[in-house]
Design a protein around this motif. Sequence first.
Motif, mmCIF file in Angstrom:
data_model
loop_
_atom_site.group_PDB
_atom_site.id
_atom_site.type_symbol
_atom_site.label_atom_id
_atom_site.label_comp_id
_atom_site.label_asym_id
_atom_site.label_seq_id
_atom_site.Cartn_x
_atom_site.Cartn_y
_atom_site.Cartn_z
ATOM 1 N N ASP A 1 -5.378 -0.697 -5.512
ATOM 2 C CA ASP A 1 -5.724 -0.648 -4.085
ATOM 3 C C ASP A 1 -4.642 -1.266 -3.191
ATOM 4 O O ASP A 1 -4.936 -1.995 -2.241
ATOM 5 C CB ASP A 1 -7.065 -1.338 -3.831
ATOM 6 N N GLY A 2 -3.375 -0.986 -3.503
ATOM 7 C CA GLY A 2 -2.278 -1.456 -2.662
ATOM 8 C C GLY A 2 -1.869 -2.893 -2.887
ATOM 9 O O GLY A 2 -1.048 -3.422 -2.146
ATOM 10 N N LEU A 3 -2.403 -3.541 -3.909
ATOM 11 C CA LEU A 3 -2.084 -4.945 -4.176
ATOM 12 C C LEU A 3 -1.472 -5.071 -5.567
ATOM 13 O O LEU A 3 -2.110 -4.744 -6.572
ATOM 14 C CB LEU A 3 -3.349 -5.809 -4.073
ATOM 15 N N LEU A 4 -0.222 -5.531 -5.608
ATOM 16 C CA LEU A 4 0.445 -5.815 -6.870
ATOM 17 C C LEU A 4 0.170 -7.277 -7.211
ATOM 18 O O LEU A 4 0.454 -8.166 -6.407
ATOM 19 C CB LEU A 4 1.950 -5.574 -6.756
ATOM 20 N N PRO B 1 0.823 -1.219 0.000
ATOM 21 C CA PRO B 1 0.000 0.000 0.000
ATOM 22 C C PRO B 1 0.851 1.260 0.000
ATOM 23 O O PRO B 1 1.998 1.252 0.440
ATOM 24 C CB PRO B 1 -0.805 -0.128 1.299
ATOM 25 N N GLY B 2 0.261 2.333 -0.514
ATOM 26 C CA GLY B 2 0.920 3.626 -0.504
ATOM 27 C C GLY B 2 1.869 3.867 -1.660
ATOM 28 O O GLY B 2 2.510 4.908 -1.722
ATOM 29 N N ASP C 1 6.090 3.334 -9.389
ATOM 30 C CA ASP C 1 7.164 3.063 -8.430
ATOM 31 C C ASP C 1 7.795 1.685 -8.632
ATOM 32 O O ASP C 1 8.887 1.431 -8.128
ATOM 33 C CB ASP C 1 6.643 3.138 -6.988
ATOM 34 N N PHE C 2 7.118 0.791 -9.348
ATOM 35 C CA PHE C 2 7.562 -0.591 -9.469
ATOM 36 C C PHE C 2 8.391 -0.822 -10.723
ATOM 37 O O PHE C 2 8.178 -0.195 -11.750
ATOM 38 C CB PHE C 2 6.362 -1.542 -9.517
ATOM 39 N N GLU C 3 9.311 -1.755 -10.603
ATOM 40 C CA GLU C 3 10.020 -2.270 -11.763
ATOM 41 C C GLU C 3 9.913 -3.791 -11.688
ATOM 42 O O GLU C 3 10.294 -4.400 -10.684
ATOM 43 C CB GLU C 3 11.486 -1.850 -11.756
#
Length: 151
Positions: free
Chosen positions: A127-130, A63-64, A69-71
């Motif tokens: 919703d904070g879930l990858l 979350p947040g 932000d992800f790779e």
Amino acid sequence: MSTEVTVPNNGNVVRPSLNSWISDWFGDDLSSMFNGNFNRGITLPAVNIRETGDAYFVEMAVPGMKKSDFEIALENNVLLISTGREHQEESEEGTYTRREFGYSAFRRSFTLPETVDEQKIMATYQDGLLSVHLPKKEEAKKKPARTITIS
């Protein structure tokens, strides 16, 4: 501060340990910091991995974060999920300036089975879930049982 030196019956001198001196000077909090795990405050996100007949699913609670932000990368049959995020905040009140900044990052890696169809891997973040969807190759999918007639 405890500077007592005890001499047991065998005549050897026993000196207080460095940890007891640190504890005496600074209290138990500082002593436990030197003895403990420095990574205690760093946590990796919780991960669920599940398998169905058609695919594997990796779900990570983060979350947040933002999608950007992800790779996510695939290298030599290893799924790499990482993020690095910098936070800066500055406010000025009168003659005072307050600056706060922080950086958080993690990197998780998962060795994939040979049955994953690497060309069809997909990821979503909501919703904070990858969620990473790892479909299986056609030949690896479970096929229903077939009845064979006896001739």
